[in-house]
Design an enzyme around this catalytic site. Structure first.
Site, short mmCIF file in Angstrom:
data_model
loop_
_atom_site.label_atom_id
_atom_site.label_comp_id
_atom_site.label_asym_id
_atom_site.label_seq_id
_atom_site.Cartn_x
_atom_site.Cartn_y
_atom_site.Cartn_z
N LYS B 253 55.27 39.88 1.53
CA LYS B 253 55.30 40.62 1.14
C LYS B 253 53.90 41.17 1.71
O LYS B 253 52.71 40.06 1.58
CB LYS B 253 55.36 41.21 -0.42
CG LYS B 253 57.13 41.67 -0.51
CD LYS B 253 57.25 42.73 -0.30
CE LYS B 253 58.86 43.25 -0.69
NZ LYS B 253 58.74 43.54 -2.29
N GLN B 313 65.07 31.85 -7.50
CA GLN B 313 65.46 32.98 -6.59
C GLN B 313 64.89 32.60 -5.72
O GLN B 313 64.33 31.66 -5.55
CB GLN B 313 65.20 34.15 -6.74
CG GLN B 313 63.52 33.71 -7.22
CD GLN B 313 62.51 34.96 -7.97
OE1 GLN B 313 63.61 36.39 -8.70
NE2 GLN B 313 61.57 35.09 -7.92
N ASP B 348 62.96 40.54 0.24
CA ASP B 348 63.03 39.07 0.83
C ASP B 348 63.04 37.92 -0.61
O ASP B 348 62.54 36.96 -0.23
CB ASP B 348 61.02 39.13 0.62
CG ASP B 348 60.64 39.72 -1.48
OD1 ASP B 348 61.80 40.91 -2.11
OD2 ASP B 348 58.83 39.64 -1.32
N ASP B 384 60.74 32.19 -15.31
CA ASP B 384 60.99 33.90 -14.50
C ASP B 384 62.25 34.48 -14.65
O ASP B 384 62.70 34.47 -14.26
CB ASP B 384 60.44 33.64 -13.40
CG ASP B 384 59.73 34.70 -12.57
OD1 ASP B 384 58.76 35.17 -12.65
OD2 ASP B 384 60.62 35.29 -11.97
N ASN B 385 62.37 36.05 -15.18
CA ASN B 385 63.05 36.51 -15.20
C ASN B 385 64.58 35.99 -15.98
O ASN B 385 65.38 36.59 -15.18
CB ASN B 385 63.26 37.12 -14.39
CG ASN B 385 61.89 38.55 -14.02
OD1 ASN B 385 61.69 39.01 -15.09
ND2 ASN B 385 61.67 39.26 -12.97
N GLU B 413 60.04 34.02 -19.99
CA GLU B 413 58.99 35.39 -19.57
C GLU B 413 60.44 36.71 -19.42
O GLU B 413 60.54 37.32 -18.27
CB GLU B 413 58.45 35.20 -18.56
CG GLU B 413 57.89 35.92 -17.78
CD GLU B 413 58.00 37.22 -16.62
OE1 GLU B 413 59.06 36.90 -16.37
OE2 GLU B 413 57.28 37.83 -15.90
N LYS B 525 49.09 38.48 -6.47
CA LYS B 525 50.69 37.61 -6.33
C LYS B 525 51.00 37.64 -5.08
O LYS B 525 51.48 37.28 -4.10
CB LYS B 525 51.49 39.45 -7.10
CG LYS B 525 51.51 38.86 -8.40
CD LYS B 525 52.71 39.83 -9.03
CE LYS B 525 52.86 41.09 -8.80
NZ LYS B 525 53.36 41.87 -9.61
N TYR B 526 50.03 39.02 -4.76
CA TYR B 526 50.34 39.31 -2.35
C TYR B 526 48.64 38.46 -1.69
O TYR B 526 48.58 38.74 -0.44
CB TYR B 526 50.66 40.32 -2.10
CG TYR B 526 51.64 40.96 -3.57
CD1 TYR B 526 52.48 41.02 -3.53
CD2 TYR B 526 51.39 41.50 -4.44
CE1 TYR B 526 53.42 41.07 -4.36
CE2 TYR B 526 51.85 42.29 -5.37
CZ TYR B 526 53.58 42.08 -4.87
OH TYR B 526 54.32 42.38 -6.00
#
Lengths: 651, 651
Positions: B253, B313, B348, B384-385, B413, B525-526
């Site tokens: 991204k 992930q 991604d 994360d998640n 989270e 984040k990017y």
């Protein structure tokens, strides 16, 4: 790690209801009831879930299932099943990831977004093949056909999508298809299913020895039999007899609980056991076992079930004292300990030592007493002071009996601290006495009934609202006279589906043995009491009418369907009892001395009424009809005339 | 029947607290905490009971005990013990009939009533002999002597009674003396004991790649190390780094989440894995493993613990994709499924298939990632998640880690439906993100904090009140500017003992990527983000002060010691945080735009204050002192000056 992972739950199931103390105790239902089941069920991710309740009745080898439905935001699932046989039922919850449902839902979104779904259709076909492998018969054939259609690259995509989204396919593909993906709630929960009369019935308590026209002549089963039709005609269901066994003579209590009996005094029926026998014998003055059988049969013909008293204590003359002194408490001087609550002594009674060395012998003997009377047609026992015997004993003996005779009903006569009363109900008692007699103000009644009907207690504690007992003549009745008796009758019979009267109530007997006591003067516990059932002012007609209304109105046959209504004068209690098609508003003046008026709030929205349109209510007690309008409505109740209304909403 | 009767409970033990879902999950405590235990304990009859909690720490072979005390009317028993080591503790409740206590109590009543107690004294002697047989050493000798004295027919009764009633004998004769009479609660309950920082700590989130003075130059562990002293000086305890691993290039991204990256775009750290390695590797632009180790050690020296992100992930370039394609979701065309929430696609990212055939391999590999970083000094993981991975996986992997490393902390989270968030906390997460950022009105805050602090959640759910995150820039901060940042800082740091800030908060960064979005413009984040930490208006001083007050005031170090106070203007929130000797009244203006005033109700009685006597409060933020009097006190708060008070009651 290793294969243990394979057994890990794919879905979380928790917060299952109904459930008492993590399934340690069963919940209670009556034959024919629906059981509403709920659970929190969820998993990770955005997959759909399917869930069901699995259940089985007594002796069923296979489980039945019923689908659960859900409320997404709450992750709460709902379902139900019916219990149509007496005995112990089991249920639990199962859930699994709904792969086809998830895939189908995603497919719809992809199609709507105009995506190429050809790869997805192949995945859907695989899911349907899996479902087909787990199915049989026509369903299997349909699933195979659908799978082939989805996978058919020759056909156009629109057709394949239409097949995939067909509603019928959702039912056919309903899982679970894979045992490894099935999660079962960690406990199997149980339900005790009792006879309908356990949940709805009117009790009448009667000393058969008083069924005589001359106090010097002991009544018998034969004389008592003559009163059965009258009791049945008043609409009672259960006829409860205090102990019918031989009564001890050693330290026998005299009239009005005198420490020493006079010659001819009949003694307390609870001082069980004499030279004629113990708990399995019949007092010779009442008749023979054959006469008892005849009495039970006659009662049954009249529509009355006989309930016996189960009072586990012995007079010093009880046969067990000689046969099994080891079942009692032996003092260092080798005498048997009589009952005491130091410094008070009860020398006419020996308590049993339930944890004695031969407890197996004693416990079995107690159980056998019950089995003996069950053989003679008795299916209902009122248990005397169960909180003074081990809780573990009750759990054991009730299970022993109900395993063989699931129709037997046990009523706990425990008046003690709340947790002990609740514990007896949890561990097996079918019904329980309550604090009702001591709750006389609106605030007390509301608080107590809210606890009984809105807390977890409603799942296991069936209150039996006796309005009086041979031990409890409340000050309210003593002071309020006939209107007080009418008020408390109306409250008992409408607040609780199970209620009871001890004979003499219909005659408004209310003279205490002394001021401040709840004991009766010339209590029937210690003497024969002759009564004129037709005495002026008796309540038989009112009792008959109220019991008839109870039988005609489903709303009066349930416990938890109670809600209180606002009444602007708090000496008038107003509540609603509702069942499908049967909405009642009961309004009672709690003051036996004076007329009062109030405005009662009718919950219009809940009743489906509107503020502007008048509605009609019918007083089932008087037959009068009133036209009401809006939420606030006027009520005036004069205890010399109407103590209350049972208003039925006319639809 | 038979010997099973011998194992039946003499005493009922139920309603044990603390307990989550019938002991299915542990409750949580921190090292050094006291555990308050309660239970309903009762038996039949009027015998006294004795009860205790039995408990043991990790690897303890023997149980310790602590006596319970009771409130008779409620049949409720109370006790406590301390947990002084990390790991899994166990406890349960035991109770038994207190024969000597009962006998002694009865003896007192008999003596008072003037009864002949010689037979009773012999019984008492037998009970003491039994106690002596179960005792040892001096106690045994004392009990034997006392038994002899009670049984001594030569001595006068008064003397024997005096011996029997001596208080010291009560302790000596304390049971249980008979295993058959000991009832143990049916479940052993567990407690997870974590490090103190699990219950009290301040978190700071930082992207190390942004620790640079030129956005074209990637920050490194070396450059980030230079900021450690400043972060530590502000009073933070935990320094949380988003993923530090190689970032995928496939479908990377671009800035502001552009679907296609420009050359030079650094990508999202959550697209984990590249040709340089996966979850156990370090992004080469950040440095080497040795440099990471150095960074962790430097942080530790500064008083900061490094927390890593655990995001399960993979980017399409992750080594696992080639090495273990079977760990992913394979589509019918043999491609790997990327992440989707139809119709949205996240190309991604490849999600892992936790229920794949080689799940043992996958699960162990995930665990080994944690063990790898633990070996490198990391003891805290922000996960994360977690709600998108199986709940069973988390329960397994957290247990696997904590069994070996009980000091490890896992922060969940998860922003999802309430029951799923609660479930993650129950099954093992040490701390949890919350809905705090979305609760901005007084009513919302009161309702949510009441749930967190007054429900069962307080036993297992440790909220971590992040005031912002890289994903959540709430509208309240966007619109309220600097005063809003000050208000939310004060609320987060005082309402919850654990809270956190994501860097940029101190600079009041509040520009969203577009109106209505909670994403930041030019999100870190990017892209690499260069900041001037000394920019005018920064909140570093205020953060430093508040963190210092948190460390100085025990009342700010606990969760459940919160109670809300009435505030007559509901835009001003008032609450009390209390600890022994430390009473704080926190009062916050929730409106970042306008000054407001209100009257706050001080709970005088709870604070031991009287209506008439003035008392002093000190604002710990400003140092100002106010003299207050009575329950209603005036407060005015101007968001341009003071957004709130932390008032300490001066004793």
């Amino acid at each position: 790690m290793k294969q243990q992972v394979g057994t890990l739950p794919r879905v979380v199931i928790e917060g299952v209801s109904p459930q008492i103390d993590a399934g340690r105790y069963p919940v209670k239902r009556c034959e024919g009831d629906r059981v509403l089941v709920e659970a929190d069920i969820f998993k990770d991710g955005h997959d759909l879930i399917a869930a069901r309740v699995v259940f089985r009745g007594p002796a069923d080898e296979t489980w039945k299932t019923a689908r659960l439905d859900f409320q997404f935001d709450l992750d709460r699932w709902f379902g139900e099943f019916s219990v149509d046989r007496l005995g112990s039922w089991e249920f639990t919850i199962e859930a699994w990831p709904d792969h086809y449902g998830t895939w189908r839902s995603d497919l719809g979104k992809r199609v709507a977004a105009g995506q190429d779904v050809r790869a997805e259709l192949l995945e859907g076909a695989l899911l349907l093949h899996k479902a087909a492998a787990a199915a049989a018969g026509e369903v299997r054939v349909r699933l195979q056909k659908a799978a082939a259609a989805l996978a058919n690259a020759e056909a156009d995509v629109e057709t394949r999508v239409r097949v995939a989204l067909a509603d019928a396919l959702l039912d056919d593909s309903y899982g679970p298809h894979d045992a490894a993906e099935l999660t079962r709630f960690e406990r199997v929960l149980s339900i005790v299913v009792d006879r309908k009369v356990a949940g709805f019935g009117a009790w009448y308590e009667l000393f058969p020895r008083s069924e005589t026209s001359d106090a010097r002549v002991h009544g018998t089963f034969q004389t008592a039999e003559r009163r059965l039709p009258a009791i049945a005609a008043q609409g009672f269901d259960v006829l409860y007899l205090p102990p019918i066994h031989p009564i001890g003579v050693t330290h026998r209590k005299g009239k009005n609980n005198a420490r020493v009996a006079e010659p001819g005094d009949v003694g307390s029926p609870w001082a069980i056991g004499g030279k004629e026998g113990g708990h399995d014998a019949i007092h010779p003055d009442l008749g023979t076992l054959a006469e008892f059988d005849r009495f039970v049969a006659a009662a049954e013909r009249a529509g009355l079930q006989v309930a016996l008293d189960f009072a586990l204590q012995c007079s010093p003359d009880h046969p067990w004292v000689k046969q099994h002194p080891e079942w009692f408490f032996i003092r260092p001087d080798n005498t048997i300990r009589y009952a005491e609550n130091p410094p008070k002594k009860y020398e006419d009674i020996y308590p049993l030592n339930f944890w004695c060395k031969d407890r197996a012998g004693l416990w079995n003997a107690c159980r056998d007493v019950l089995l003996h009377w069950i053989e003679h047609g008795v299916r209902t026992f009122r248990v005397d002071n169960p909180h003074t015997k081990p809780l573990a004993f009750w759990e054991w003996v009730i299970a022993e009996i109900k395993r063989r005779h699931p129709d037997v009903i046990f009523l706990a006569e425990a008046f003690t601290r709340p947790k002990r009363m609740r514990s007896l109900a949890k561990l097996g008692f079918t019904q329980s006495y309550t604090y009702f007699t001591w709750k006389n103000s609106a605030a007390e009644l509301k608080e107590y009934l809210t606890e009984l009907t809105r807390s977890e207690m409603a799942e296991y504690y069936r209150p039996n609202f006796f309005a009086n007992t041979p031990d409890i003549l409340h000050e309210y009745l003593q002071e309020g006279g006939r209107p007080a008796f009418r008020i408390r009758l109306l409250l008992a019979a409408t607040l609780a589906p199970v209620y009871g009267l001890y004979s003499g109530y219909e005659l408004c007997e209310n003279v205490p043995v002394r001021p401040g006591s709840e004991e009766y003067l010339d209590s029937e516990k210690y003497q024969v009491k002759v009564r004129d059932w037709d005495a002026p002012g008796n309540l038989s007609g009112e009792i008959t009418r109220i019991n008839q209304l109870r039988r005609e109105n489903a709303a009066l046959q349930q416990l938890a369907n109670l809600s209180f209504l606002d009444s602007e004068f708090d000496g008038i209690l107003a509540f609603r009892k509702s069942a499908p098609g049967n909405d009642l508003l009961v309004i009672v003046n709690l003051d036996p001395h004076r007329p009062h008026e109030t405005m009662v709030s009718v919950p219009l929205a809940e009743l489906g009424l509107s503020e502007d349109v008048p509605f009609e209510v019918e007083d089932l007690l008087s037959g009068a009809r009133y036209t009401w309008r809006g939420a606030r409505n006027y009520v005036r109740l004069d205890p010399m005339d109407k103590v209350g209304h049972i208003l039925r909403l006319v639809r």
